[in-house]
Scaffold this active site. Structure first.
Site, PDB file in Angstrom:
ATOM      1  N   LYS A   8       0.823  -1.210   0.000  1.00 58.94           N
ATOM      2  CA  LYS A   8       0.000   0.000   0.000  1.00 58.94           C
ATOM      3  C   LYS A   8       0.864   1.270   0.000  1.00 58.94           C
ATOM      4  CE  LYS A   8      -3.978  -2.187   2.236  1.00 58.94           C
ATOM      5  NZ  LYS A   8      -5.017  -2.019   3.286  1.00 58.94           N
ATOM      6  N   TYR A  48     -12.695  -1.903  -3.683  1.00 55.04           N
ATOM      7  CA  TYR A  48     -13.185  -2.055  -2.307  1.00 55.04           C
ATOM      8  C   TYR A  48     -14.710  -1.970  -2.215  1.00 55.04           C
ATOM      9  CZ  TYR A  48      -8.484  -1.996  -0.276  1.00 55.04           C
ATOM     10  OH  TYR A  48      -7.198  -2.306   0.092  1.00 55.04           O
ATOM     11  N   ASN A 111      -2.000   0.199   6.747  1.00 56.29           N
ATOM     12  CA  ASN A 111      -1.513  -1.093   7.225  1.00 56.29           C
ATOM     13  C   ASN A 111      -0.654  -1.867   6.218  1.00 56.29           C
ATOM     14  OD1 ASN A 111      -3.577  -1.849   5.584  1.00 56.29           O
ATOM     15  ND2 ASN A 111      -4.586  -3.202   7.050  1.00 56.29           N
ATOM     16  N   HIS A 114      -2.216  -5.373   1.442  1.00 55.21           N
ATOM     17  CA  HIS A 114      -3.523  -6.014   1.261  1.00 55.21           C
ATOM     18  C   HIS A 114      -3.292  -7.431   0.751  1.00 55.21           C
ATOM     19  CE1 HIS A 114      -7.631  -6.715  -0.224  1.00 55.21           C
ATOM     20  NE2 HIS A 114      -7.036  -7.293  -1.247  1.00 55.21           N
ATOM     21  N   GLU A 125      -9.754 -10.530  -7.694  1.00 56.41           N
ATOM     22  CA  GLU A 125      -8.777  -9.455  -7.506  1.00 56.41           C
ATOM     23  C   GLU A 125      -7.583  -9.599  -8.450  1.00 56.41           C
ATOM     24  OE1 GLU A 125      -7.901  -9.193  -3.316  1.00 56.41           O
ATOM     25  OE2 GLU A 125      -9.947  -8.537  -2.837  1.00 56.41           O
TER      26      GLU A 125
HETATM   27  P1  CMP Z   1      -7.409  -4.531   3.519  1.00 58.66           P
HETATM   28  O1  CMP Z   1      -6.883  -5.898   3.789  1.00 58.66           O
HETATM   29  O2  CMP Z   1      -6.845  -3.798   2.370  1.00 58.66           O
HETATM   30  O3  CMP Z   1      -9.002  -4.564   3.353  1.00 58.66           O
HETATM   31  C1  CMP Z   1      -9.856  -3.551   3.805  1.00 58.66           C
HETATM   32  C2  CMP Z   1      -9.125  -2.415   4.421  1.00 58.66           C
HETATM   33  O4  CMP Z   1      -9.898  -1.464   5.119  1.00 58.66           O
HETATM   34  C3  CMP Z   1      -8.177  -2.949   5.456  1.00 58.66           C
HETATM   35  O5  CMP Z   1      -7.120  -3.637   4.833  1.00 58.66           O
HETATM   36  C4  CMP Z   1      -7.782  -1.661   6.189  1.00 58.66           C
HETATM   37  O6  CMP Z   1      -6.704  -1.010   5.570  1.00 58.66           O
HETATM   38  C5  CMP Z   1      -9.004  -0.787   6.019  1.00 58.66           C
HETATM   39  N1  CMP Z   1      -9.621  -0.502   7.272  1.00 58.66           N
HETATM   40  C6  CMP Z   1      -9.650   0.711   7.835  1.00 58.66           C
HETATM   41  N2  CMP Z   1     -10.319   0.680   8.979  1.00 58.66           N
HETATM   42  C7  CMP Z   1     -10.740  -0.584   9.167  1.00 58.66           C
HETATM   43  C8  CMP Z   1     -11.496  -1.238  10.182  1.00 58.66           C
HETATM   44  N3  CMP Z   1     -11.957  -0.596  11.247  1.00 58.66           N
HETATM   45  N4  CMP Z   1     -11.743  -2.557  10.023  1.00 58.66           N
HETATM   46  C9  CMP Z   1     -11.297  -3.210   8.934  1.00 58.66           C
HETATM   47  N5  CMP Z   1     -10.557  -2.636   7.948  1.00 58.66           N
HETATM   48  C10 CMP Z   1     -10.288  -1.333   8.070  1.00 58.66           C
END
Ligand code: CMP
Length: 140
Positions: A8, A48, A111, A114, A125
Protein backbone atom coordinates in the site's frame (compact mmCIF):
# COMPACT_ATOMS: atom_id res chain seq x y z
CA UNK A 1 -2.55 -21.35 -6.50
CA UNK A 2 -2.47 -17.59 -6.85
CA UNK A 3 -3.52 -14.62 -4.71
CA UNK A 4 -3.36 -10.84 -5.02
CA UNK A 5 -1.21 -8.69 -2.76
CA UNK A 6 -0.92 -4.91 -2.76
CA UNK A 7 1.93 -3.12 -1.03
CA UNK A 8 0.00 0.00 0.00
CA UNK A 9 0.96 3.67 -0.41
CA UNK A 10 2.25 4.01 3.18
CA UNK A 11 4.84 1.23 2.74
CA UNK A 12 5.80 2.26 -0.81
CA UNK A 13 6.11 5.91 0.27
CA UNK A 14 8.28 4.93 3.25
CA UNK A 15 10.69 3.08 0.96
CA UNK A 16 9.75 -0.34 2.38
CA UNK A 17 8.75 -2.02 -0.89
CA UNK A 18 11.91 -4.09 -1.15
CA UNK A 19 11.81 -5.14 2.49
CA UNK A 20 8.19 -6.28 2.23
CA UNK A 21 8.94 -8.19 -0.98
CA UNK A 22 11.92 -9.78 0.72
CA UNK A 23 9.73 -11.09 3.55
CA UNK A 24 7.22 -12.49 1.05
CA UNK A 25 9.95 -14.28 -0.93
CA UNK A 26 11.62 -15.59 2.23
CA UNK A 27 8.25 -17.04 3.25
CA UNK A 28 8.16 -18.99 0.00
CA UNK A 29 5.93 -16.97 -2.33
CA UNK A 30 6.81 -16.71 -6.02
CA UNK A 31 6.11 -13.33 -7.62
CA UNK A 32 4.30 -14.14 -10.89
CA UNK A 33 3.35 -10.57 -11.88
CA UNK A 34 3.92 -7.09 -10.43
CA UNK A 35 2.94 -3.57 -11.44
CA UNK A 36 3.38 -0.23 -9.72
CA UNK A 37 0.12 1.71 -10.07
CA UNK A 38 -1.45 4.92 -8.82
CA UNK A 39 -5.08 3.94 -8.36
CA UNK A 40 -7.75 6.32 -9.59
CA UNK A 41 -10.67 7.05 -7.30
CA UNK A 42 -12.94 4.99 -9.56
CA UNK A 43 -10.56 2.00 -9.45
CA UNK A 44 -10.16 2.12 -5.65
CA UNK A 45 -13.93 2.43 -5.16
CA UNK A 46 -14.52 -0.57 -7.44
CA UNK A 47 -11.80 -2.66 -5.81
CA UNK A 48 -13.19 -2.05 -2.31
CA UNK A 49 -16.84 -2.17 -3.41
CA UNK A 50 -17.60 -4.83 -0.76
CA UNK A 51 -16.78 -2.25 1.96
CA UNK A 52 -18.90 0.57 0.44
CA UNK A 53 -21.27 0.77 3.43
CA UNK A 54 -18.52 0.67 6.05
CA UNK A 55 -17.50 3.85 7.90
CA UNK A 56 -13.88 3.42 6.82
CA UNK A 57 -14.72 3.23 3.09
CA UNK A 58 -14.14 6.90 2.16
CA UNK A 59 -10.87 7.24 4.11
CA UNK A 60 -9.74 3.88 2.71
CA UNK A 61 -10.32 5.08 -0.88
CA UNK A 62 -8.55 8.37 -0.10
CA UNK A 63 -5.56 6.51 1.35
CA UNK A 64 -5.32 3.96 -1.46
CA UNK A 65 -5.28 6.76 -4.06
CA UNK A 66 -2.78 8.91 -2.13
CA UNK A 67 0.32 7.50 -3.81
CA UNK A 68 1.65 4.59 -5.82
CA UNK A 69 1.17 1.03 -4.67
CA UNK A 70 2.68 -2.25 -5.89
CA UNK A 71 0.11 -4.77 -7.09
CA UNK A 72 1.34 -8.37 -7.29
CA UNK A 73 0.22 -11.87 -8.10
CA UNK A 74 1.81 -14.28 -5.62
CA UNK A 75 1.92 -18.03 -6.03
CA UNK A 76 2.12 -20.73 -3.35
CA UNK A 77 0.33 -24.09 -2.89
CA UNK A 78 -1.84 -22.50 -0.14
CA UNK A 79 -1.48 -18.91 -1.35
CA UNK A 80 -4.66 -17.29 0.02
CA UNK A 81 -4.69 -18.58 3.60
CA UNK A 82 -0.91 -18.60 3.95
CA UNK A 83 -0.54 -14.98 2.76
CA UNK A 84 -3.18 -13.91 5.31
CA UNK A 85 -1.01 -15.56 8.00
CA UNK A 86 2.17 -13.94 6.72
CA UNK A 87 0.70 -10.40 6.61
CA UNK A 88 -0.96 -10.64 10.05
CA UNK A 89 -4.05 -8.99 11.54
CA UNK A 90 -5.57 -5.81 10.03
CA UNK A 91 -4.48 -3.85 13.10
CA UNK A 92 -0.67 -4.04 13.44
CA UNK A 93 -1.02 -3.86 17.23
CA UNK A 94 -2.86 -7.22 17.04
CA UNK A 95 -0.56 -8.74 14.40
CA UNK A 96 1.80 -11.54 15.41
CA UNK A 97 5.54 -10.84 15.65
CA UNK A 98 7.31 -11.29 12.32
CA UNK A 99 4.22 -10.59 10.20
CA UNK A 100 4.42 -7.91 7.51
CA UNK A 101 1.94 -5.64 9.30
CA UNK A 102 3.66 -6.01 12.66
CA UNK A 103 6.95 -5.13 10.99
CA UNK A 104 5.85 -2.34 8.62
CA UNK A 105 2.27 -1.11 9.22
CA UNK A 106 1.61 2.21 10.92
CA UNK A 107 -2.04 1.67 11.90
CA UNK A 108 -5.22 -0.24 11.07
CA UNK A 109 -5.87 2.30 8.30
CA UNK A 110 -2.30 2.59 7.00
CA UNK A 111 -1.51 -1.09 7.22
CA UNK A 112 1.19 -1.64 4.58
CA UNK A 113 -0.30 -4.53 2.62
CA UNK A 114 -3.52 -6.01 1.26
CA UNK A 115 -4.15 -9.71 0.61
CA UNK A 116 -7.19 -11.43 -0.90
CA UNK A 117 -9.37 -12.89 1.86
CA UNK A 118 -10.84 -15.93 0.06
CA UNK A 119 -10.08 -18.07 -3.02
CA UNK A 120 -13.10 -16.50 -4.79
CA UNK A 121 -11.89 -12.97 -4.06
CA UNK A 122 -8.36 -13.94 -5.13
CA UNK A 123 -9.65 -14.88 -8.59
CA UNK A 124 -11.63 -11.62 -8.81
CA UNK A 125 -8.78 -9.46 -7.51
CA UNK A 126 -6.07 -11.03 -9.69
CA UNK A 127 -8.29 -10.45 -12.75
CA UNK A 128 -9.01 -6.87 -11.60
CA UNK A 129 -5.34 -5.88 -11.87
CA UNK A 130 -3.95 -8.53 -14.22
CA UNK A 131 -6.51 -9.46 -16.88
CA UNK A 132 -3.77 -10.60 -19.27
CA UNK A 133 -4.33 -14.02 -20.76
CA UNK A 134 -0.66 -14.99 -20.33
CA UNK A 135 -1.01 -14.98 -16.56
CA UNK A 136 -3.55 -17.76 -16.60
CA UNK A 137 -1.08 -19.96 -18.47
CA UNK A 138 1.43 -19.63 -15.60
CA UNK A 139 -0.92 -21.30 -13.12
CA UNK A 140 -0.33 -25.03 -13.00
P1 CMP B 1 -7.41 -4.53 3.52
O1 CMP B 1 -6.88 -5.90 3.79
O2 CMP B 1 -6.84 -3.80 2.37
O3 CMP B 1 -9.00 -4.56 3.35
C1 CMP B 1 -9.86 -3.55 3.81
C2 CMP B 1 -9.12 -2.42 4.42
O4 CMP B 1 -9.90 -1.46 5.12
C3 CMP B 1 -8.18 -2.95 5.46
O5 CMP B 1 -7.12 -3.64 4.83
C4 CMP B 1 -7.78 -1.66 6.19
O6 CMP B 1 -6.70 -1.01 5.57
C5 CMP B 1 -9.00 -0.79 6.02
N1 CMP B 1 -9.62 -0.50 7.27
C6 CMP B 1 -9.65 0.71 7.84
N2 CMP B 1 -10.32 0.68 8.98
C7 CMP B 1 -10.74 -0.58 9.17
C8 CMP B 1 -11.50 -1.24 10.18
N3 CMP B 1 -11.96 -0.60 11.25
N4 CMP B 1 -11.74 -2.56 10.02
C9 CMP B 1 -11.30 -3.21 8.93
N5 CMP B 1 -10.56 -2.64 7.95
C10 CMP B 1 -10.29 -1.33 8.07
Amino acid sequence: MQTLAIIKPDAVGAGKTGQVLSVLEQKGFKVRAARLVRLSRVEAEAFYEVHRERPFYAPLVAFMTSGPCLTMVLEHPDAVAYLRDVIGATDPAQAAPGTVRRLYAESKERNAIHASDSPENAVREVAFFFPEAELRKLDG
